[in-house]
Design a protein around this motif. Structure first.
Motif, PDB file in Angstrom:
ATOM      1  N   CYS A   1    -128.530 -37.015  24.552  1.00 42.90           N
ATOM      2  CA  CYS A   1    -127.318 -37.820  24.403  1.00 42.90           C
ATOM      3  C   CYS A   1    -126.751 -37.690  22.998  1.00 42.90           C
ATOM      4  CB  CYS A   1    -127.611 -39.280  24.724  1.00 42.90           C
ATOM      5  SG  CYS A   1    -128.879 -40.017  23.690  1.00 42.90           S
ATOM      6  N   GLU A   2    -125.483 -37.998  22.896  1.00 46.72           N
ATOM      7  CA  GLU A   2    -124.776 -37.891  21.628  1.00 46.72           C
ATOM      8  C   GLU A   2    -125.319 -38.892  20.604  1.00 46.72           C
ATOM      9  OE1 GLU A   2    -120.101 -37.381  20.425  1.00 46.72           O
ATOM     10  OE2 GLU A   2    -120.600 -38.254  22.340  1.00 46.72           O
ATOM     11  N   ASP A   3    -125.528 -40.124  21.013  1.00 41.45           N
ATOM     12  CA  ASP A   3    -126.043 -41.168  20.118  1.00 41.45           C
ATOM     13  C   ASP A   3    -127.035 -42.020  20.906  1.00 41.45           C
ATOM     14  OD1 ASP A   3    -126.476 -43.475  18.546  1.00 41.45           O
ATOM     15  OD2 ASP A   3    -124.443 -43.431  17.739  1.00 41.45           O
TER      16      ASP A   3
ATOM     17  N   HIS B   1    -126.060 -33.569  19.387  1.00 37.06           N
ATOM     18  CA  HIS B   1    -124.714 -33.762  18.852  1.00 37.06           C
ATOM     19  C   HIS B   1    -124.320 -32.548  18.018  1.00 37.06           C
ATOM     20  CE1 HIS B   1    -126.970 -34.862  15.286  1.00 37.06           C
ATOM     21  NE2 HIS B   1    -127.549 -35.837  15.969  1.00 37.06           N
TER      22      HIS B   1
ATOM     23  N   THR C   1    -122.788 -38.064  27.034  1.00 36.38           N
ATOM     24  CA  THR C   1    -122.159 -38.348  25.751  1.00 36.38           C
ATOM     25  C   THR C   1    -121.899 -39.850  25.684  1.00 36.38           C
ATOM     26  OG1 THR C   1    -119.983 -37.862  26.662  1.00 36.38           O
ATOM     27  CG2 THR C   1    -121.109 -36.066  25.535  1.00 36.38           C
ATOM     28  N   ASP C   2    -121.325 -40.301  24.586  1.00 40.77           N
ATOM     29  CA  ASP C   2    -121.133 -41.745  24.414  1.00 40.77           C
ATOM     30  C   ASP C   2    -120.215 -42.338  25.476  1.00 40.77           C
ATOM     31  OD1 ASP C   2    -122.786 -41.538  22.251  1.00 40.77           O
ATOM     32  OD2 ASP C   2    -121.190 -41.682  20.762  1.00 40.77           O
TER      33      ASP C   2
ATOM     34  N   PRO D   1    -119.560 -34.718  29.215  1.00 38.19           N
ATOM     35  CA  PRO D   1    -120.045 -33.724  28.252  1.00 38.19           C
ATOM     36  C   PRO D   1    -119.285 -32.411  28.384  1.00 38.19           C
ATOM     37  CG  PRO D   1    -121.883 -34.727  29.436  1.00 38.19           C
ATOM     38  CD  PRO D   1    -120.617 -35.187  30.112  1.00 38.19           C
TER      39      PRO D   1
ATOM     40  N   SER E   1    -114.495 -33.147  25.504  1.00 38.67           N
ATOM     41  CA  SER E   1    -114.174 -33.358  24.094  1.00 38.67           C
ATOM     42  C   SER E   1    -115.433 -33.717  23.313  1.00 38.67           C
ATOM     43  CB  SER E   1    -113.134 -34.478  23.962  1.00 38.67           C
ATOM     44  OG  SER E   1    -113.660 -35.673  24.481  1.00 38.67           O
ATOM     45  N   ASP E   2    -116.576 -33.580  23.929  1.00 40.29           N
ATOM     46  CA  ASP E   2    -117.848 -33.952  23.334  1.00 40.29           C
ATOM     47  C   ASP E   2    -118.808 -32.765  23.377  1.00 40.29           C
ATOM     48  OD1 ASP E   2    -117.131 -36.755  23.032  1.00 40.29           O
ATOM     49  OD2 ASP E   2    -117.339 -36.913  25.193  1.00 40.29           O
TER      50      ASP E   2
END
Length: 120
Positions: free
Chosen positions: A43-45, A66, A91-92, A96, A99-100
């Motif tokens: 995951c992004e965060d 990320h 992603t947040d 995915p 834009s991530d």
């Protein structure tokens, strides 16, 4: 329409899983089931994703993926896929690879002969 299971242990694939943009009720049943059953979620965060997973009582281990670590983590994910693991990428908020983060691992996974499955 062909009805298929959303997940089987035989798949060993990279799953691109969209997450809600502001409302947990927008999460699909299939996404919740898949996140609960994969071997690992990237995951992004992790702080943001932990809130989502806690809401759905999902205990799958998390790892960050990320823009600042995607080269290193892409290699890690490809190794896990090669070992037969099922991996989810979230992603947040949103999808995915749009834009991530997600483009690099998606293209490398396909180039290495792994399945990449995008949930709606």
């Amino acid at each position: 329409m062909k009805i298929q299971n959303s997940f089987t242990n035989e798949n060993n694939a990279l799953y691109l899983v969209p997450t809600p943009i502001g409302n947990f009720a927008d999460m699909t049943y299939r996404a919740v089931e898949l996140l609960d059953k994969v071997d690992l979620i990237y995951c992004e965060d992790t702080r943001v994703t932990k809130v989502l997973l806690s809401h759905f009582n999902i205990k799958t281990p998390l790892s960050s993926y990320h823009i600042f670590n995607e080269e290193l983590k892409t290699t890690e994910i490809l190794t896990l896929l090669g070992q037969g693991k099922n991996i989810a990428l979230v992603t947040d908020a949103g999808m995915p690879g749009i834009s991530d983060p997600g483009y690099l691992i998606s293209t490398k996974a396909i180039a290495n002969g792994h399945k990449v499955i995008s949930l709606p």
